[in-house]
Design a protein around this motif. Sequence first.
Motif, PDB file in Angstrom:
ATOM      1  N   ILE A 190     -70.580 -98.515-120.037  1.00  0.00           N
ATOM      2  CA  ILE A 190     -69.436 -97.779-119.478  1.00  0.00           C
ATOM      3  C   ILE A 190     -69.921 -96.607-118.620  1.00  0.00           C
ATOM      4  N   TYR A 191     -71.055 -95.999-118.977  1.00  0.00           N
ATOM      5  CA  TYR A 191     -71.598 -94.933-118.127  1.00  0.00           C
ATOM      6  C   TYR A 191     -71.962 -95.487-116.749  1.00  0.00           C
ATOM      7  N   CYS A 209     -63.445 -98.531-119.785  1.00  0.00           N
ATOM      8  CA  CYS A 209     -63.521 -98.338-121.233  1.00  0.00           C
ATOM      9  C   CYS A 209     -62.175 -98.649-121.873  1.00  0.00           C
ATOM     10  N   ASN A 234     -61.002 -92.272-126.605  1.00  0.00           N
ATOM     11  CA  ASN A 234     -62.250 -91.772-127.192  1.00  0.00           C
ATOM     12  C   ASN A 234     -63.452 -92.100-126.325  1.00  0.00           C
ATOM     13  N   GLN A 235     -63.458 -93.327-125.804  1.00  0.00           N
ATOM     14  CA  GLN A 235     -64.548 -93.710-124.899  1.00  0.00           C
ATOM     15  C   GLN A 235     -64.482 -92.886-123.613  1.00  0.00           C
ATOM     16  N   ASP A 288     -77.216-101.274-129.822  1.00  0.00           N
ATOM     17  CA  ASP A 288     -75.936-101.413-129.127  1.00  0.00           C
ATOM     18  C   ASP A 288     -75.941-100.528-127.875  1.00  0.00           C
ATOM     19  N   SER A 289     -75.769-101.149-126.723  1.00  0.00           N
ATOM     20  CA  SER A 289     -75.837-100.365-125.492  1.00  0.00           C
ATOM     21  C   SER A 289     -74.499-100.367-124.740  1.00  0.00           C
ATOM     22  N   SER A 290     -73.419-100.549-125.467  1.00  0.00           N
ATOM     23  CA  SER A 290     -72.120-100.621-124.790  1.00  0.00           C
ATOM     24  C   SER A 290     -71.794 -99.313-124.068  1.00  0.00           C
ATOM     25  N   ASN A 291     -72.252 -98.194-124.640  1.00  0.00           N
ATOM     26  CA  ASN A 291     -72.016 -96.923-123.967  1.00  0.00           C
ATOM     27  C   ASN A 291     -72.731 -96.851-122.623  1.00  0.00           C
ATOM     28  N   TYR A 333     -70.595 -87.136-121.454  1.00  0.00           N
ATOM     29  CA  TYR A 333     -71.917 -87.525-120.954  1.00  0.00           C
ATOM     30  C   TYR A 333     -72.179 -86.980-119.555  1.00  0.00           C
ATOM     31  N   ASP A 345     -65.981 -89.718-124.240  1.00  0.00           N
ATOM     32  CA  ASP A 345     -67.423 -89.896-124.300  1.00  0.00           C
ATOM     33  C   ASP A 345     -68.023 -89.871-122.889  1.00  0.00           C
ATOM     34  N   VAL A 346     -67.355 -90.569-121.959  1.00  0.00           N
ATOM     35  CA  VAL A 346     -67.810 -90.582-120.566  1.00  0.00           C
ATOM     36  C   VAL A 346     -67.765 -89.159-120.000  1.00  0.00           C
TER      37      VAL A 346
END
Lengths: 137, 346
Positions: A31-32, A59, A63-64, A25-28, A71, A67-68
Motif C-alpha cells: 500500500i505504501y 487500502c 486504519n490502513q 507479511d509485506s502488505s503494508n 509512514y 498507517d499510510v
Amino acid sequence: MSIESRIKEYSARLDRLAERLKDEDSSNVNIYRNFLTFVSDNPDHTYYPITKLLTAAKCKDANQALDVANYFSVGRNALLNVTFCYFDFDGTDIRIDRECFIDSLNNNTPPVEDETGYPIDNFEPSRLGFYCNLISE
Amino acid sequence: MSSAATVPSTATPTKQQVLLKGLESTGEQSFARVVGANYGFRISNRWEKTAVNIDEDIKSTNSKYQNCTVDNLENLVDRVIISANHHYTIYKVSQKDAIQIRQELSALVGQPVNNIFAQTYPALVDFNSVNPAAGEYLCKVADMGDGIACIFASIVKESLPGYRTMTAGVITSQYFHTVFVPYAADRIEVRITDNAPTRYHEKHATAIKIEFQNIIGQKGVHYPTTQVNFFKCIESYFNDPTSGRIAHAILTTGQDSKDAELKSLRSKDYCARTQQVVDKKNNFNYVCRAILLRKPYTGISTGEMDISFFPHKNTWEANFCWCVQVKKPQTSAALNLIITDAIARS
C-alpha cells in the motif's frame, strides 16, 4: 527539497523495507508503494483526505489509511503533513494533536482540543479524523 | 432559550394565552405570519401587538375571520413549532410498516401525556421551579391533516464557557423537535429545530428517533428503516436550473481542496449558476459540495423557502450527506414536495 527527490528517497526507503520484510507479511509495503506511485503520477494533487488515501494507496480501511499517513509524515524529508481533527457538527475542523488523536482513537474518549485544552463536548467518535497535505517546498 | 418566556404560576392562563406564549418563545414572527395567512390571523411586527390582533380575530364575527379560532391558533403554533427551520433526517420504511406506524400513532393523537413539558406545551417550562434531567420528553401527538407529528422537548444542560468544572454555571434549556410521519409517503422525518445548538443536532436526532421507536413499539416492535443519503442531491440541484436559484454554493477541487464560495444573500435574483470558477494553475475541475437553494412562494405571498445541503467537508468527501435543512416552507404541502423531490434525487 522537491517532491521528485522526496519520492525518490521514499522509494529507496521502501526497497530497504521490502528487503527486510521479504520473508514476512509485506502488505503494508504494497500500500505504501501504491500511494507513492499515485503521488508521482499526480504531483499536482496536494490534498489527501481519508477517502482519497483509500483509493490512492488501494487500502481497505481507515486504519490502513492512517498507517499510510503516518509512514509518509514522520522522519526527515516527509512527503505528507497530517492534520488531526475533530470534524465538528457546525462544519468547522477542531485541531487536535497526534497524541490526543491516538489516545482518543484507542480509548474512545473525547480528545482534547488543542486551542483550548478542554476535552471536546458531545464527542461523537465517527467525527474523529485527519487529512493530509503534500509537502511541496 | 431563557426561562423568561414561561407561564406565570399565579393565575391559571387561558389556552389562548398559553398558545400565544408558546408562539412568542419560538422567535418565529415572520414565519408565523406566513402560516397565519392560511387562517386569516393577523401576525403583526411585534408580539404584544400580535396578541391583541389575534384576540380580536378570534372574537370577530366578521366572516373574514371565520377561520380564526382557538383550535386553528393551536394548529398554527404546532405548524410553526414543527416546520419553521429544521434539519431533516429521513428514514424510509416499507409500505406495510408505514401503515402500522400510522395506526399506532393515530391511537395516541390527542391523548394526554404525563410530564411537565407536555403540560406546559407549547410554552416553555420555567427551570426556576423544576429541575428535570437532560433528555427527551414527549409533549404531544398531533394530527396535522397530512400526517402525524410527535413533538418532543429535548432538555440540554451545559456549562457556560469557563465554568466547566463548577456546577454554578450550568444552564438548562429546552428545544422542541419533531418526528413527522406523512400519510401520503412511507417515511419517517426526524426534524431537529435549528434553535438547538448545532453540536446537539445529531445527538438529538438519534435520541428522538429512539424515543419515537419506543413510543410506537411499546410491544417491542422496531421497524426496519433505511436512512436517506442526500449526497447526490447536491450535484443534481446544482445542475438543474429549474430547482430554484442558488443563493450560496461551495465548490471545491478534489485534487487540492481549494474551496470557492459563491454567495450573495442580499440580492433577490442572484444565482450561483451565473458564475464560473476556473483553476488557473492546474485547470482542476470544480464540483459543488454544498448548496443553498431558494424557491419563491407561490400565489400572492412574497418570500422564499430555503433548502440547503451543507454536509461537513469530511462527510461529503466520504460521499455522504445525512440531512437537509428547510426554512420557512410556505405550506405543509410545499414542504412535502421538497422532501419528496430530494429523496427522488438521492
